[in-house]
Design a protein around this motif. Structure first.
Motif, PDB file in Angstrom:
ATOM      1  N   ALA A   1       6.319  26.118  -2.364  1.00 57.33           N
ATOM      2  CA  ALA A   1       5.486  27.194  -1.908  1.00 57.33           C
ATOM      3  C   ALA A   1       5.087  26.899  -0.430  1.00 57.33           C
ATOM      4  CB  ALA A   1       4.487  27.505  -2.804  1.00 57.33           C
ATOM      5  N   TYR A   2       5.065  27.991   0.389  1.00 57.87           N
ATOM      6  CA  TYR A   2       4.978  27.700   1.841  1.00 57.87           C
ATOM      7  C   TYR A   2       3.807  28.891   2.058  1.00 57.87           C
ATOM      8  CZ  TYR A   2       5.623  27.883   6.927  1.00 57.87           C
ATOM      9  OH  TYR A   2       5.838  27.673   8.154  1.00 57.87           O
ATOM     10  N   TYR A   3       2.417  27.941   2.322  1.00 56.37           N
ATOM     11  CA  TYR A   3       1.174  29.038   2.616  1.00 56.37           C
ATOM     12  C   TYR A   3       0.213  27.918   3.121  1.00 56.37           C
ATOM     13  CZ  TYR A   3      -0.517  25.890  -1.488  1.00 56.37           C
ATOM     14  OH  TYR A   3      -0.905  24.951  -2.271  1.00 56.37           O
ATOM     15  N   VAL A   4      -0.755  28.385   3.828  1.00 54.97           N
ATOM     16  CA  VAL A   4      -1.808  27.742   4.527  1.00 54.97           C
ATOM     17  C   VAL A   4      -2.919  27.517   3.508  1.00 54.97           C
ATOM     18  CG1 VAL A   4      -1.269  28.759   6.851  1.00 54.97           C
ATOM     19  CG2 VAL A   4      -2.989  29.894   5.272  1.00 54.97           C
ATOM     20  N   VAL A   5      -3.731  26.072   3.617  1.00 59.35           N
ATOM     21  CA  VAL A   5      -4.521  25.558   2.749  1.00 59.35           C
ATOM     22  C   VAL A   5      -5.997  26.730   2.660  1.00 59.35           C
ATOM     23  CG1 VAL A   5      -3.641  23.120   2.889  1.00 59.35           C
ATOM     24  CG2 VAL A   5      -5.252  23.821   4.389  1.00 59.35           C
ATOM     25  N   SER A   6      -6.089  27.275   3.711  1.00 61.65           N
ATOM     26  CA  SER A   6      -7.443  27.946   3.540  1.00 61.65           C
ATOM     27  C   SER A   6      -7.065  29.119   4.803  1.00 61.65           C
ATOM     28  CB  SER A   6      -8.693  27.036   4.118  1.00 61.65           C
ATOM     29  OG  SER A   6      -8.877  26.773   5.613  1.00 61.65           O
ATOM     30  N   ARG A   7      -8.311  29.863   5.060  1.00 61.38           N
ATOM     31  CA  ARG A   7      -8.148  31.041   5.957  1.00 61.38           C
ATOM     32  C   ARG A   7      -8.499  30.489   7.307  1.00 61.38           C
ATOM     33  NH1 ARG A   7      -8.857  36.110   5.645  1.00 61.38           N
ATOM     34  NH2 ARG A   7     -10.634  36.158   6.996  1.00 61.38           N
ATOM     35  N   ASP A   8      -8.846  29.231   7.669  1.00 63.03           N
ATOM     36  CA  ASP A   8      -9.185  28.717   9.041  1.00 63.03           C
ATOM     37  C   ASP A   8      -8.167  28.936   9.846  1.00 63.03           C
ATOM     38  OD1 ASP A   8      -9.524  26.452  11.025  1.00 63.03           O
ATOM     39  OD2 ASP A   8     -11.362  25.994   9.904  1.00 63.03           O
ATOM     40  N   ASP A   9      -8.539  29.364  11.058  1.00 69.92           N
ATOM     41  CA  ASP A   9      -7.581  29.545  12.021  1.00 69.92           C
ATOM     42  C   ASP A   9      -6.661  28.338  12.349  1.00 69.92           C
ATOM     43  OD1 ASP A   9      -9.587  28.284  13.655  1.00 69.92           O
ATOM     44  OD2 ASP A   9      -9.563  30.243  15.049  1.00 69.92           O
ATOM     45  N   LEU A  10      -7.141  27.224  12.079  1.00 69.85           N
ATOM     46  CA  LEU A  10      -6.264  26.021  12.423  1.00 69.85           C
ATOM     47  C   LEU A  10      -5.906  25.330  11.162  1.00 69.85           C
ATOM     48  CD1 LEU A  10      -8.447  24.466  15.453  1.00 69.85           C
ATOM     49  CD2 LEU A  10      -6.284  25.915  15.435  1.00 69.85           C
ATOM     50  N   ALA A  11      -5.854  25.954  10.039  1.00 67.95           N
ATOM     51  CA  ALA A  11      -5.614  25.276   8.840  1.00 67.95           C
ATOM     52  C   ALA A  11      -4.069  25.103   8.710  1.00 67.95           C
ATOM     53  CB  ALA A  11      -5.984  26.240   7.656  1.00 67.95           C
ATOM     54  N   PRO A  12      -3.503  23.809   8.291  1.00 70.69           N
ATOM     55  CA  PRO A  12      -2.101  23.756   8.188  1.00 70.69           C
ATOM     56  C   PRO A  12      -1.368  24.126   7.019  1.00 70.69           C
ATOM     57  CG  PRO A  12      -3.223  21.728   7.481  1.00 70.69           C
ATOM     58  CD  PRO A  12      -4.226  22.734   7.912  1.00 70.69           C
ATOM     59  N   TYR A  13      -0.265  24.397   7.074  1.00 70.13           N
ATOM     60  CA  TYR A  13       0.569  24.676   5.663  1.00 70.13           C
ATOM     61  C   TYR A  13       0.375  23.622   4.800  1.00 70.13           C
ATOM     62  CZ  TYR A  13       2.313  28.892   7.972  1.00 70.13           C
ATOM     63  OH  TYR A  13       2.605  30.235   8.474  1.00 70.13           O
ATOM     64  N   ALA A  14       0.329  23.997   3.442  1.00 76.05           N
ATOM     65  CA  ALA A  14       0.091  22.981   2.344  1.00 76.05           C
ATOM     66  C   ALA A  14       1.251  21.999   2.284  1.00 76.05           C
ATOM     67  CB  ALA A  14      -0.061  23.664   1.039  1.00 76.05           C
ATOM     68  N   ARG A  15       1.371  20.861   1.514  1.00 75.19           N
ATOM     69  CA  ARG A  15       2.347  20.020   1.573  1.00 75.19           C
ATOM     70  C   ARG A  15       3.191  20.505   0.709  1.00 75.19           C
ATOM     71  NH1 ARG A  15      -0.113  14.517  -0.464  1.00 75.19           N
ATOM     72  NH2 ARG A  15      -0.914  14.799   1.481  1.00 75.19           N
ATOM     73  N   GLY A  16       4.838  20.366   0.997  1.00 74.12           N
ATOM     74  CA  GLY A  16       5.627  20.900   0.121  1.00 74.12           C
ATOM     75  C   GLY A  16       5.790  20.024  -1.217  1.00 74.12           C
ATOM     76  N   ARG A  17       7.024  20.341  -1.804  1.00 72.82           N
ATOM     77  CA  ARG A  17       7.201  19.725  -3.048  1.00 72.82           C
ATOM     78  C   ARG A  17       7.107  18.328  -2.999  1.00 72.82           C
ATOM     79  NH1 ARG A  17      12.302  21.065  -3.609  1.00 72.82           N
ATOM     80  NH2 ARG A  17      11.846  23.023  -4.520  1.00 72.82           N
ATOM     81  N   GLU A  18       6.459  17.540  -4.068  1.00 70.15           N
ATOM     82  CA  GLU A  18       6.511  16.075  -4.175  1.00 70.15           C
ATOM     83  C   GLU A  18       6.346  15.513  -5.515  1.00 70.15           C
ATOM     84  OE1 GLU A  18       3.155  14.164  -2.621  1.00 70.15           O
ATOM     85  OE2 GLU A  18       1.764  15.834  -3.204  1.00 70.15           O
ATOM     86  N   TRP A  19       6.769  14.470  -5.875  1.00 71.82           N
ATOM     87  CA  TRP A  19       6.427  13.662  -7.062  1.00 71.82           C
ATOM     88  C   TRP A  19       5.969  12.424  -6.852  1.00 71.82           C
ATOM     89  CZ3 TRP A  19       8.598   8.645  -7.244  1.00 71.82           C
ATOM     90  CH2 TRP A  19       9.817   8.692  -6.613  1.00 71.82           C
ATOM     91  N   VAL A  20       4.892  12.106  -7.700  1.00 68.59           N
ATOM     92  CA  VAL A  20       4.094  10.958  -7.572  1.00 68.59           C
ATOM     93  C   VAL A  20       4.397  10.228  -9.095  1.00 68.59           C
ATOM     94  CG1 VAL A  20       1.905   9.883  -7.341  1.00 68.59           C
ATOM     95  CG2 VAL A  20       2.491  12.146  -5.892  1.00 68.59           C
ATOM     96  N   ALA A  21       5.071   9.043  -9.010  1.00 67.45           N
ATOM     97  CA  ALA A  21       5.074   8.040 -10.225  1.00 67.45           C
ATOM     98  C   ALA A  21       3.941   7.075  -9.976  1.00 67.45           C
ATOM     99  CB  ALA A  21       6.604   7.659 -10.114  1.00 67.45           C
ATOM    100  N   SER A  22       3.477   6.688 -11.371  1.00 65.39           N
ATOM    101  CA  SER A  22       2.405   5.608 -11.361  1.00 65.39           C
ATOM    102  C   SER A  22       2.882   4.785 -12.453  1.00 65.39           C
ATOM    103  CB  SER A  22       1.113   6.084 -11.386  1.00 65.39           C
ATOM    104  OG  SER A  22       0.627   7.190 -10.443  1.00 65.39           O
ATOM    105  N   VAL A  23       2.532   3.377 -12.570  1.00 65.03           N
ATOM    106  CA  VAL A  23       2.488   2.506 -13.816  1.00 65.03           C
ATOM    107  C   VAL A  23       1.132   1.702 -13.627  1.00 65.03           C
ATOM    108  CG1 VAL A  23       3.717   0.796 -12.169  1.00 65.03           C
ATOM    109  CG2 VAL A  23       3.854   0.555 -14.830  1.00 65.03           C
ATOM    110  N   LYS A  24       0.534   1.765 -14.897  1.00 68.59           N
ATOM    111  CA  LYS A  24      -0.763   1.222 -15.122  1.00 68.59           C
ATOM    112  C   LYS A  24      -0.595   0.133 -16.218  1.00 68.59           C
ATOM    113  CE  LYS A  24      -5.415   2.011 -15.836  1.00 68.59           C
ATOM    114  NZ  LYS A  24      -6.593   3.164 -15.832  1.00 68.59           N
ATOM    115  N   LEU A  25      -1.048  -1.196 -15.700  1.00 68.04           N
ATOM    116  CA  LEU A  25      -0.773  -2.173 -16.656  1.00 68.04           C
ATOM    117  C   LEU A  25      -2.398  -2.718 -17.135  1.00 68.04           C
ATOM    118  CD1 LEU A  25       1.744  -4.302 -14.339  1.00 68.04           C
ATOM    119  CD2 LEU A  25       2.191  -2.686 -16.486  1.00 68.04           C
ATOM    120  N   TYR A  26      -2.097  -2.999 -18.260  1.00 71.46           N
ATOM    121  CA  TYR A  26      -3.477  -3.473 -19.051  1.00 71.46           C
ATOM    122  C   TYR A  26      -3.544  -4.909 -19.282  1.00 71.46           C
ATOM    123  CZ  TYR A  26      -4.306   1.372 -19.696  1.00 71.46           C
ATOM    124  OH  TYR A  26      -4.688   2.628 -19.450  1.00 71.46           O
ATOM    125  N   PHE A  27      -4.540  -5.699 -18.985  1.00 76.24           N
ATOM    126  CA  PHE A  27      -4.579  -7.158 -19.216  1.00 76.24           C
ATOM    127  C   PHE A  27      -5.277  -7.605 -20.063  1.00 76.24           C
ATOM    128  CE2 PHE A  27      -2.812  -6.403 -14.860  1.00 76.24           C
ATOM    129  CZ  PHE A  27      -1.458  -6.941 -15.018  1.00 76.24           C
TER     130      PHE A  27
END
Length: 618
Positions: A592-618
């Motif tokens: 989706a292509y949209y600005v992050v807020s109504r602020d006149d200098l607000a940038p467009y939101a970050r585009g599609r992304e994936w975030v992968a995580s691994v958590k190890l317990y010791f």
């Protein structure tokens, strides 16, 4: 991450345990009375995820939306209030800032947060001057064993490593966090200059039997934080070469004595290629203490609290260089301090048909400007009263009235210098903002369902805004009055489907605001709604969240109309072994292509992304 009343990834046989946790868990001391009658909003449950700011973690909840410009310093909005009108706290410590945009505790990694507690409405009685529109208290996580959490994000080459552990014998927990992100891109592949690098350290000792019951140290240092903005980088580019914070707190057994301190240092570099470069260095040390206790009184509970909150050595030093990088000017644009002393009381009592809650706060604030030998003294009184009436076993009605105040910030009264917006001048004679708030709520609660529908109205007198005097000069001025009205709702429905447990969440709000001339005021977000579906499996849990933000075409100085947008986020976590958990989050799935807020200098939101995580317990 947990919300005020946690809804974790639970199997069906664990639901009752969660319900018991909800019943016995208490909000911080200053919230006890009001929290007994007001609806509770889940603002950081497992369907919310962020790798950069806490704002992106809580935005989309029933009462919260994004505000201002993007990036790590993105701030939030509570029911039409933002900037200096809402108070951010970390572990109960107020986080002050000299940035007009306000603070969302950008130095705290979302992965290090445990829960977020929301206070809304005119909340000066509970949280002080900065909470005329409410506030959020962010609590840190409490490691109970040694873990290592590693994450990678696709859009901005995001990398995060968190190493945490504990020593139960000595009641000690600790955490180290490293985050690095390059510039990302929006839904059309256009670059967003929002990279950053942050290193954080947390050490804590908790011992309810000791003289010091809780001792905390949190240190964060950031470098090369880019400010995402609609400005073309060929015309103007802002970054923060340094953003350092040291926060410490100690809680003692005697009268719940709490002592805290927060040191902040930020350098802002604004480059206008071929024209000039401005560098502003902000420094401040905040410190304070408070005492509190609870007593039984006339069948109810009375809590008192008294304390002092100070901001010392609040300074801003500016230097300007021309297009040849030759020093043009060097000056101190602010050198000020503030001391706030207060006494607060709140009382609650439960009867056969409902619960009463009331509170009041008396405060005296001293401010001084050492550059001009100016000083101000503001004495203020705030209060609230509310009643929750039980219609039946599951239904209840709540009425809540509150009065609040906001002493102008040191920047609004004393600052005179350059900002990324141009030259800005304060006014030492600005009056204190005053507000009246009314909330009416309908609540429904069962072991598997929680629903609330609220109407609110807030009137503000001497509403302070930064207005344009010319194309390059802005001045803080007090308007006569402003009114904000809105409706927000929340539904949580647990269910069992095909042997698996699940939860459906619906939330949203509609808000409008205008001044005494019936003109729209700033910081009123478009209406937004969010639906999230969570499913819990024996070894994992997943979610699907859809956010809809309406279009907004109000004409307000410093803001621009926005178009409607639909956004989809998906995530899943799986225990692949007893000591290993894998997680993946897909954000803005449809690009989706949209600005992050109504602020006149607000940038467009970050585009599609994936975030992968691994958590190890010791």
């Amino acid at each position: 991450m947990l919300s005020l009343f946690p809804f974790c990834a639970l199997a069906a046989d664990e639901w009752e345990k969660a319900l018991r946790v909800e019943v016995i868990e208490k909000a911080p001391g200053t919230l006890n009375a009001a929290a007994k009658i007001l609806p509770k909003y889940d603002i950081a449950d497992d369907t919310h995820f962020s790798t950069d700011s806490l704002t992106n973690l809580v935005a989309g909840a029933s009462a919260i939306s994004t505000n201002g410009q993007g990036g790590l310093f993105q701030t939030y909005n509570i029911r039409g209030f933002a900037r200096w009108r809402i108070q951010t706290l970390v572990e109960g410590v107020p986080i002050h800032t000299d940035r007009r945009a306000g603070s969302a505790a950008e130095f705290l990694a979302p992965s290090m947060m445990d829960k977020a507690q929301l206070v809304y409405g005119a909340a000066s009685t509970q949280l002080g001057s900065g909470a005329i529109g409410g506030g959020i208290d962010f609590s840190l996580f409490n490691p109970v064993q040694t873990t290592m959490d590693m994450s990678y994000g696709s859009n901005n080459d995001y990398r995060e490593v968190t190493l945490a552990g504990s020593d139960p014998e000595h009641h000690v927990s600790w955490a180290l966090n490293h985050r690095h992100a390059n510039s990302s891109s929006n839904g059309r592949g256009e670059p967003l200059y929002d990279g950053f690098e942050v290193h954080s350290l947390m050490a804590r000792q908790r011992n309810q039997q000791g003289m010091v019951r809780d001792a905390l140290v949190l240190y964060s240092t950031a470098n090369n934080v880019a400010k995402a903005s609609a400005h073309p980088v060929s015309e103007q580019f802002t970054r923060y070469p340094d953003n350092d914070h040291l926060l410490a707190k100690a809680v003692f057994g005697w009268q719940n004595l709490t002592i805290y301190a927060h040191s902040a240092h930020t350098t802002t570099l604004t480059q206008r290629p071929g024209v000039r470069t401005n560098e502003v260095e902000n420094n401040a040390v905040s410190s304070g203490f408070h005492l509190s206790d609870t007593k039984d009184l006339i069948g109810g509970s009375l809590q008192w609290r008294t304390g002092l909150d100070s901001r010392l050595n609040v300074s801003a030093d500016e230097l300007e260089m021309d297009e040849q990088h030759i020093l043009v000017t060097e000056q101190r644009t602010m050198d000020a301090e503030q001391v706030d002393m207060y006494v607060a009381l709140d009382y609650s009592r439960t009867t056969i048909k409902g619960t009463w809650a009331a509170g009041t706060r008396v405060a005296v604030t001293y401010q001084s400007n050492r550059l001009e030998d100016q000083s101000q003294k503001d004495a203020n009184l705030s209060g609230f009263i509310g009643y929750q009436y039980s219609l039946s076993q599951h239904w209840a009605l709540t009425g809540y009235l509150s009065h609040a105040y906001r002493v102008p910030s040191l920047t609004e009264r004393y600052y005179a210098g350059s900002t990324p917006r141009g030259e800005v001048f304060g006014d030492a004679n600005l009056p204190t903002e005053k507000a009246r708030n009314i909330d009416l709520s309908l609540l429904y609660t069962t072991p598997s369902t929680r629903f609330s529908l609220s109407y609110f109205h807030q009137n503000i007198v001497d509403y302070i805004e930064r207005l344009a005097v010319s194309d390059t000069i802005r001045q803080y001025q007090a308007l006569e009055a402003a009114n904000i009205n809105g409706v927000n709702y929340q539904l949580k429905q647990r269910f069992i489907l095909a042997g698996f447990s699940g939860e459906l969440s619906l939330s949203g709000q509609w808000i409008s605001g205008e001044d005494n001339n019936r003109q729209p005021v700033a910081d009123i977000p478009p209406s937004q709604h969010r639906a999230a579906l969570s499913l819990f499996f024996p070894r994992g849990n997943g979610y699907l969240a859809v956010m809809q933000r309406a279009s907004s075409h109000e004409q307000v100085d410093g803001e621009l109309p926005t178009e409607s947008v639909n956004r989809i986020d998906v995530g899943y976590s799986h225990d692949v072994a007893t000591n290993t958990k894998l997680s993946v989050h897909f954000r803005n799935v449809t690009d989706a292509y949209y600005v992050v807020s109504r602020d006149d200098l607000a940038p467009y939101a970050r585009g599609r992304e994936w975030v992968a995580s691994v958590k190890l317990y010791f």
